[in-house]
Design an enzyme around this catalytic site. Structure first.
Site, PDB file in Angstrom:
ATOM      1  N   CYS A  62     -12.126 -30.011   7.522  1.00  0.00           N
ATOM      2  CA  CYS A  62     -11.285 -28.167   6.639  1.00  0.00           C
ATOM      3  C   CYS A  62      -9.670 -28.810   6.312  1.00  0.00           C
ATOM      4  CB  CYS A  62     -11.139 -27.685   7.872  1.00  0.00           C
ATOM      5  SG  CYS A  62      -9.354 -26.162   7.817  1.00  0.00           S
ATOM      6  N   HIS A  88      -5.364 -21.725  10.371  1.00  0.00           N
ATOM      7  CA  HIS A  88      -6.508 -21.985   9.866  1.00  0.00           C
ATOM      8  C   HIS A  88      -7.286 -20.827   9.381  1.00  0.00           C
ATOM      9  CE1 HIS A  88     -10.712 -23.510  10.362  1.00  0.00           C
ATOM     10  NE2 HIS A  88     -10.961 -22.597  10.551  1.00  0.00           N
ATOM     11  N   CYS A 103      -6.536 -27.751   6.569  1.00  0.00           N
ATOM     12  CA  CYS A 103      -5.712 -26.780   7.544  1.00  0.00           C
ATOM     13  C   CYS A 103      -4.693 -27.830   7.799  1.00  0.00           C
ATOM     14  CB  CYS A 103      -6.174 -26.095   7.926  1.00  0.00           C
ATOM     15  SG  CYS A 103      -6.467 -25.510   9.184  1.00  0.00           S
ATOM     16  N   ASP A 152      -7.756  -7.461   0.883  1.00  0.00           N
ATOM     17  CA  ASP A 152      -7.124  -7.333   2.115  1.00  0.00           C
ATOM     18  C   ASP A 152      -7.442  -7.525   2.813  1.00  0.00           C
ATOM     19  OD1 ASP A 152      -6.710  -4.851   0.961  1.00  0.00           O
ATOM     20  OD2 ASP A 152      -5.499  -5.014   3.460  1.00  0.00           O
ATOM     21  N   CYS A 205      -6.236 -27.964  11.348  1.00  0.00           N
ATOM     22  CA  CYS A 205      -6.946 -28.789  11.760  1.00  0.00           C
ATOM     23  C   CYS A 205      -6.845 -31.037  11.286  1.00  0.00           C
ATOM     24  CB  CYS A 205      -8.080 -28.081  10.582  1.00  0.00           C
ATOM     25  SG  CYS A 205      -9.323 -27.160  11.394  1.00  0.00           S
ATOM     26  N   ASP A 249       1.044  -1.426  -0.366  1.00  0.00           N
ATOM     27  CA  ASP A 249      -0.261  -0.017   0.096  1.00  0.00           C
ATOM     28  C   ASP A 249       0.677   1.141   0.129  1.00  0.00           C
ATOM     29  OD1 ASP A 249       1.106   0.335   2.443  1.00  0.00           O
ATOM     30  OD2 ASP A 249      -0.723  -0.013   3.936  1.00  0.00           O
TER      31      ASP A 249
HETATM   32 ZN   LIG Z   1      -8.796 -25.429   9.608  1.00  0.00          ZN
END
Ligand SMILES: [Zn+2]
Length: 381
Positions: A306, A337, A308, A268, A311, A92
């Site tokens: 999930c 996560h 990720c 963002d 998880c 930015d």
């Molecule tokens: Zn997750």
């Protein structure tokens, strides 16, 4: 090297999918950009970001200019090498932070003077200087200096900010052309407060200057979500179809879905990272607070399906324990996560647009959330 190509356009809404090409790689849009304010997305490494699906990240010019400073970063041929992130970076212009963090910000046609929030030292940011700083950081997408006003603002204040933003945009374009034109892309920023005609005028003036991409600034500054969406709804169709459109600093998963429907390509926001550090976790059924006593014995993951890292390996009970004990790992696992959640949401949104099923996806997204509200209500009664 920079280009934007439209790949698909939804029939029922203005949602669209595209590809941005930069010299540090390709970014599929709509895209969410995790925020690496001071050269780091707080608590996670570039490898972890990449594994979570991040393809472009954001750095803050104001923070990096004050600390560590361009003299340090220029020794590393830019931010990419300094922070060990090889993908695209957007920086930015620093304008927003000057108005929200610095002391005694004073605007003139020349630029903005302010005192550093770190040590009180005095600085002047001009359009030419923000281009120089962003060139030194070596970002792939850089932003014009703009005048960010507070909410609420009068019509007169909004008009004055718009006029100075246009003047600065002209000087930014000129400075950019004289320096690194072609190696990075400069985006103009639409201002105009919460006034439709002023937003329209700002967009028109910027398009006359002609930028490789356009951002909408000054939203999500305290106005109701309906007003934010109304402004985006009016502004986005005024921007060129063939250029990327970026709404700055927004927002919740719901905001992202609605803004994609209105034709936004880039986002963002600090929400996934900041909220993770406050123990708030995003799931398809809404947010959950990991401090809650009901998770004390919960052996399941944050979200059952999930993919990720968090998880796949950790339970709610363990994450709650880490958070309550203020263990540093808590911030990293919650952040991984949440960042994955936002990136995965955008991946699913893009897939739906490409398959021309965005409208169905959007309805399902809201249906999942209302299911949770109903079931928690039933439990109480
Ligand atoms: Zn997750």
């Amino acid at each position: 090297m920079f280009s934007f190509e439209l790949i698909a356009q939804s029939i029922e809404s203005r949602a669209r999918a595209g590809v941005i090409r930069t010299s540090h790689g390709v970014v599929e849009t709509p895209v969410f950009m995790p925020v690496g304010t001071r050269g780091s997305v707080k608590s996670v490494s570039p490898e972890e970001l990449l594994a979570a699906g991040a393809r472009i990240i954001l750095g803050n010019t104001y923070h990096l200019y004050l600390r560590p400073g361009c003299d340090v970063i220029s020794r590393f041929a830019g931010l990419h090498q300094f922070m060990h992130w090889d993908g695209p970076i957007l920086t930015d212009s620093g304008g927003f932070q000057v108005f929200s963090l610095a002391k005694l910000a004073k605007i003139s046609e020349e630029g903005v003077t302010f005192q550093s929030h770190l040590d009180g030292s005095s600085h002047l940011l001009t359009p030419g200087k923000v281009i120089d700083i962003q060139n030194c950081l070596g970002a792939d997408i850089i932003m014009c200096l703009d005048d960010c006003i507070q909410y609420p603002a009068t019509r007169e204040e909004s008009l004055a900010a718009l006029e100075i933003t246009t003047k600065w945009a002209q000087r930014c374009k000129q400075a950019w052309q004289e320096t690194k034109n072609g190696r990075n892309a400069l985006f103009g920023i639409v201002q105009g407060g919460m006034f439709r005609d002023l937003r329209e005028r700002s967009a028109e003036e910027l398009m006359k200057i002609d930028f490789p991409g356009y951002a909408v600034g000054g939203l999500s500054v305290g106005e109701p979500a309906e007003v934010m969406l109304e402004m985006a709804d009016d502004t986005l169709p005024n921007l060129p179809e063939t250029k990327p459109r970026y709404i700055m600093g927004v927002g919740t998963p719901e905001n992202l879905i609605e803004l994609v429907a209105l034709g936004t390509d880039m986002f963002d926001c600090v929400l996934p990272t900041r909220n993770a550090r406050n123990g708030q976790v995003f799931t398809q059924q809404g947010t959950l607070n990991i401090c809650n006593a009901k998770y004390r014995h919960d052996t399941g993951p944050l979200e059952p399906d999930c993919a990720c890292y968090t998880c796949q390996n950790y339970s709610r009970a363990y994450l709650r324990h880490l958070y309550m004990a203020k263990e540093l790992l808590a911030y990293r696992l919650n952040t991984l996560h949440n960042v994955y959640f936002f990136l995965n949401l955008m991946r699913q949104v893009r897939e739906a647009i490409v398959q021309d099923e965005f409208d169905r996806f959007r309805k399902q997204f809201y249906k999942r959330k209302s299911t949770k509200r109903r079931s928690s209500h039933e439990k109480k009664s």
